[in-house]
Write an enzyme that holds these catalytic residues in place. Structure first.
Site, PDB file in Angstrom:
ATOM      1  N   SER A  22      -4.249  -6.937  -4.017  1.00  0.00           N
ATOM      2  CA  SER A  22      -5.674  -7.074  -3.693  1.00  0.00           C
ATOM      3  C   SER A  22      -6.516  -6.461  -4.814  1.00  0.00           C
ATOM      4  O   SER A  22      -6.444  -6.919  -5.950  1.00  0.00           O
ATOM      5  CB  SER A  22      -5.963  -6.431  -2.333  1.00  0.00           C
TER       6      SER A  22
ATOM      7  N   ASP B 203      -4.786 -16.702   3.200  1.00  0.00           N
ATOM      8  CA  ASP B 203      -5.433 -15.419   2.918  1.00  0.00           C
ATOM      9  C   ASP B 203      -6.929 -15.556   3.185  1.00  0.00           C
ATOM     10  O   ASP B 203      -7.648 -16.210   2.436  1.00  0.00           O
ATOM     11  CB  ASP B 203      -5.177 -15.018   1.460  1.00  0.00           C
TER      12      ASP B 203
ATOM     13  N   HIS C  68      -3.236 -12.371   4.062  1.00  0.00           N
ATOM     14  CA  HIS C  68      -3.440 -11.378   3.004  1.00  0.00           C
ATOM     15  C   HIS C  68      -2.361 -10.299   3.016  1.00  0.00           C
ATOM     16  O   HIS C  68      -1.976  -9.796   1.963  1.00  0.00           O
ATOM     17  CB  HIS C  68      -4.818 -10.732   3.163  1.00  0.00           C
TER      18      HIS C  68
END
Length: 853
Positions: free
Chosen positions: A719, A795, A828
């Site tokens: 991320s 995601d 995610h």
């Protein structure tokens, strides 16, 4: 006279021609003999012969000495070389010799990749919630189980066991999310997770159980609709829940629920529950409702996303017959920096009045389309506090709404030329107590100063904050306010480990609660009477849970500020003492302790380093039998987002530990906690290049550590950590390989709230900043031994467009060592077990091969 007799003696009685070795026997030839006979001077000829023989023998002896010396030197050199080679071999392979082996690892079983898929290294954890009975007894229960049992703090069961009442219900609720008791303990709400909504929420089936009779009913009359929010009132057993676009109040089985919003179900309208950005970034919860302390009023947010663009995930269900509980909505409203943001309103509904919802006036009446509401807290039962932030976070206002007058007054305004410190909730808490016969009203919130989160207190008539925590203590989490007393966890300068504190806001006595478990990461929950403390020890050793009773040492102090004005700073804060007495060892994870003794676990080492103007926390995950005299292939793990921490001391057996224990890598987590040349209020808009350079300088310096193989260094992040990893690889030339998961590559693709908090509201003036901070192609990427990128198509947080744009740039430049890996349906977190197993093994395997290319 023979030769010996013919020797002359010197003054010391020693022969001047005497040899130190015996003579050899000589046979003369006939020619020599005849020459000798024919000589007119026999004595003279004999002397000439002697001299000639002596010179020849000297030459032979000299030659022999050189030969002997050469042989001796060669022998000594050979012995010395063998000794050096053996010593080096012994040094580099000392772990293979029992004499040098660490006894703690001697008989332990090596860890394999397959062990990480068996969950044998994961600890047990009880999701404990405190509750107080009608007679005032403090009890607790585990929210994660079907059991209806309640327990005293010492672990003894309260009342009779009634679990048999819900035996059949266990089969109905196949996937329990959590259970919650009503405050009067008459009802239990079971939330059964069905479908994942977004990262922090699910669409749930909620069932209500009457504890006295065992009666069970589904909360929603229309079971085809799923519930997102269901919250009990703090008194009694009213339950507010969201169904579609509306909010309902349930109070008993005999009466139908009451709708308090009565709006048509519209896509993009959220009453009492969060839309995507409020759930992810601002409230960090699906819940957007707040009960008044007496349970007679309810405040809630109404979020309108009708002008926010709809984002469609490139979702492809490979098998439509398979139900995927980790699947997120494949379309939802999502604002990027170029888009309109949600239009939010704050309402109050009091059931004792007409039942109509009252809209709370904004402090930005002309800018309601460009504001967020980040905090809501009740100030008693008659007033409501809330915090508004203008888009881009240049202005933040704290206001107070009076229900009786229906007027909003501004209590505090913060304005900045640059975005204020990035924050979600401020942990706003209201305080009130009697002082000299008058009601003194104050509020507490976290305050960002010099890159630290401090707790500050405000008087309602004074906008100047008073810091309750010293500058060397940075607030972390778990902020509880009970009867004007704060309990929280924080970290002190010079250590990544958390500590537990108690702060009396009336007398300003700050007490560190000393927990006799060891250093590490702690989480806490305090009972409503402040007599009991749940302590969750989360690592680095095996996690444990304990319940303690709280006892206070009386501290004499003249620092009673309840009768005077507040001090000018927390330097006036006194230090109290708190004693803990163990009541209940709730969870000790004995099975995991035995497992750890059986297997060769990696070891963990923490330290604080300083490189020029950079201060960083380091966590080294070292392979079993770590030898500081060896050089290890090394992988750095980074995150680096503002006001976040990767080095916490939490127990983990995951990707990093797999690389350390299976592949014998040294894995290093890094947090930069201070850069003296960078403002603590802002991260990127003015100093993004300096920050990236600081990370590179820190890593370049650390790879010179003697036990790091500087020719085999990798780096990875997830991320924001993926973004940071790519920016470092873009600008650094000493890293051999890298891997990223779900990386941000351009902040124009990420959500507006977070991106604009970093870089400012998107405009012509800030376009250059957005351009500079994006990931760009660099020749350094081409030099890597592979760059692995993993991203899921589902995601909802960092959209796959980020990886697609990066892939496009790499294809155009012909970078053939770039390996994008798109995982269908993965979200995610890669929360599906199959997806996560693949991610863990793919990422660790990448470094296993790339560091030796």
């Amino acid at each position: 006279m023979n030769a010996y007799e013919g020797d002359t003696l010197n003054n010391h009685g020693k022969s001047s021609t005497r040899q130190h070795w015996r003579k050899r026997s000589a046979v003369s030839s006939s020619l020599e003999f005849s020459s000798y006979e024919e000589s007119n001077s026999p004595i003279e000829n004999t002397e000439v012969l002697k001299v000639s023989e002596i010179e020849a023998k000297k030459r032979r002896r000299k030659k022999h000495r050189y030969i002997y010396l050469a042989v001796c030197l060669f022998f000594l050199a050979s012995v010395l070389s063998c000794a050096i080679i053996f010593r080096f071999y012994l040094h580099t392979n000392r772990e293979n010799f029992s004499l040098f082996k660490n006894d703690s690892y001697k008989q332990k079983e090596p860890i394999t990749v397959s062990h990480f898929g068996e969950s044998i290294f994961l600890p047990y954890h009880q999701d404990i919630e405190w509750i107080t009975s009608t007679e005032g007894t403090v009890l607790y229960y585990d929210q994660s189980t079907f059991s209806l049992s309640l327990f005293y703090p010492d672990g003894k069961e309260y009342g009779s066991n009634v679990d048999s009442l819900i035996t059949s219900f266990v089969l109905t609720c196949k996937n329990l999310h959590r259970k919650r008791y009503s405050s009067d303990m008459e009802y239990i709400a079971f939330s059964c997770s069905k479908d994942r909504r977004w990262r922090h929420s699910y669409y749930e089936d909620v069932y209500l159980v009457e504890r006295a009779t065992g009666r069970i009913e589904h909360l929603a009359s229309d079971q085809s609709k799923k519930i997102v929010v269901a919250e009990w009132s703090p008194i009694g057993h009213k339950l507010v829940y969201g169904l579609g676009s509306n909010l309902f109040i349930w109070e008993s089985f005999s009466e139908p629920p009451v709708c308090i919003t009565d709006q048509s179900d519209l896509d993009g309208l959220f009453n009492g529950n969060s839309d995507w950005v409020y759930e992810e970034e601002i409230l960090q919860s699906s819940k957007a409702v707040w009960w008044s302390p007496d349970g007679n009023c309810l405040s809630y947010l109404s979020i309108d996303d009708s002008k926010v663009p709809v984002h469609v995930l490139p979702f492809e269900q490979l098998d439509s017959k398979v139900e995927d509980q980790n699947r997120v909505n494949n379309f939802f409203h999502y604002s990027t920096p170029k888009d309109p943001i949600p239009f939010v309103k704050l309402f109050v509904n009091c059931f004792t009045d007409s039942g109509e919802s009252i809209e709370v006036d904004s402090s930005f009446p002309l800018s309601t389309q460009h504001r967020y509401i980040t905090d809501v807290a009740w100030a008693g039962n008659e007033k409501l506090m809330f915090v508004e932030v203008l888009r881009g976070n240049y202005e933040r206002v704290t206001s107070l709404f009076d229900l009786s007058s229906r007027k909003t007054t501004i209590e505090n305004t913060e304005v900045s030329e640059h975005p204020l410190a990035l924050t979600s909730s401020l942990h706003l808490k209201y305080l009130s107590f009697e002082s000299l016969g008058n009601l003194k009203e104050r509020y507490v919130r976290q305050y960002f100063l010099s890159n630290k989160k401090r707790i500050a207190i405000y008087e309602l008539d004074n906008p100047v904050p008073i810091y309750l925590t010293p500058v060397n203590i940075s607030f972390l989490s778990d902020l509880y306010l009970i009867n004007n007393t704060l309990y929280f966890t924080a970290i002190s300068s010079g250590s990544p480990f958390s500590r537990v504190y108690r702060l009396c806001t009336k007398s300003l006595i700050l007490s560190e609660i000393n927990i006799q478990i060891g250093s590490g990461l702690f989480g806490i929950k305090v009972s409503n009477d402040q007599n009991y403390l749940l302590v969750n020890y989360l690592g680095p050793e095996i996690p444990k849970q304990f319940i303690y009773s709280i006892h206070e040492d009386k501290v004499s102090t003249s620092n009673d500020h309840s009768k005077n004005n507040l001090p000018s700073d927390s330097s006036s804060t006194s230090l109290g003492k708190v004693k803990l007495e163990l009541c209940n060892s709730l969870e000790t994870n004995e099975e995991l302790i035995i497992t750890k003794e059986k297997f060769a676990f990696p070891s963990v080492f923490f330290k604080v380093i300083k490189v020029k103007n950079i201060t960083a926390y380091i966590q080294e995950i070292r392979p079993p039998n770590f030898n500081p005299r060896k050089r290890y292939p090394t992988v750095f793990h980074l995150y680096g987002a503002p006001q976040s921490a990767l080095v916490t001391g939490k127990y983990e057996m995951d990707i990093n530990e797999l690389m350390a224990s299976v592949y014998n890598f040294l894995v290093i987590k890094v947090d930069i906690v201070d850069i003296s040349d960078v403002s603590g209020q802002h991260l990127f808009s003015d100093s993004h290049e300096l920050i990236i350079k600081s990370w590179i300088e820190l890593l370049r310096s650390y790879v010179d550590t003697p036990y790091i193989d500087r020719h085999r260094v990798g780096i990875w992040g997830w991320s924001f950590g993926g973004y940071l990893t790519l920016k470092i690889l873009e600008n650094a030339d000493f890293i051999k390989t890298g891997a990223v998961v779900a990386p941000v590559t351009d902040w124009r693709y990420y959500d507006a709230y977070y991106s604009e908090n970093l870089l400012g509201a998107y405009s012509k003036q800030t376009t250059a900043i957005y351009d500079k901070t994006a990931v760009h192609y660099s020749e350094n990427f081409r030099k890597l031994c592979g760059l692995l990128v993993l991203h899921g198509t589902s995601d909802d947080n960092v959209h796959i467009e980020n990886t697609m744009q990066l892939t496009k740039a790499m294809v155009e430049k012909g970078v053939y060592n770039y390996y994008p890996f798109i995982v269908p349906n993965a979200n995610h977190e890669f929360s599906d077990p199959t997806d996560y197993t693949f991610l863990r093994e793919k990422l660790s395997g990448h470094f296993h091969h790339a560091l030796y290319c």
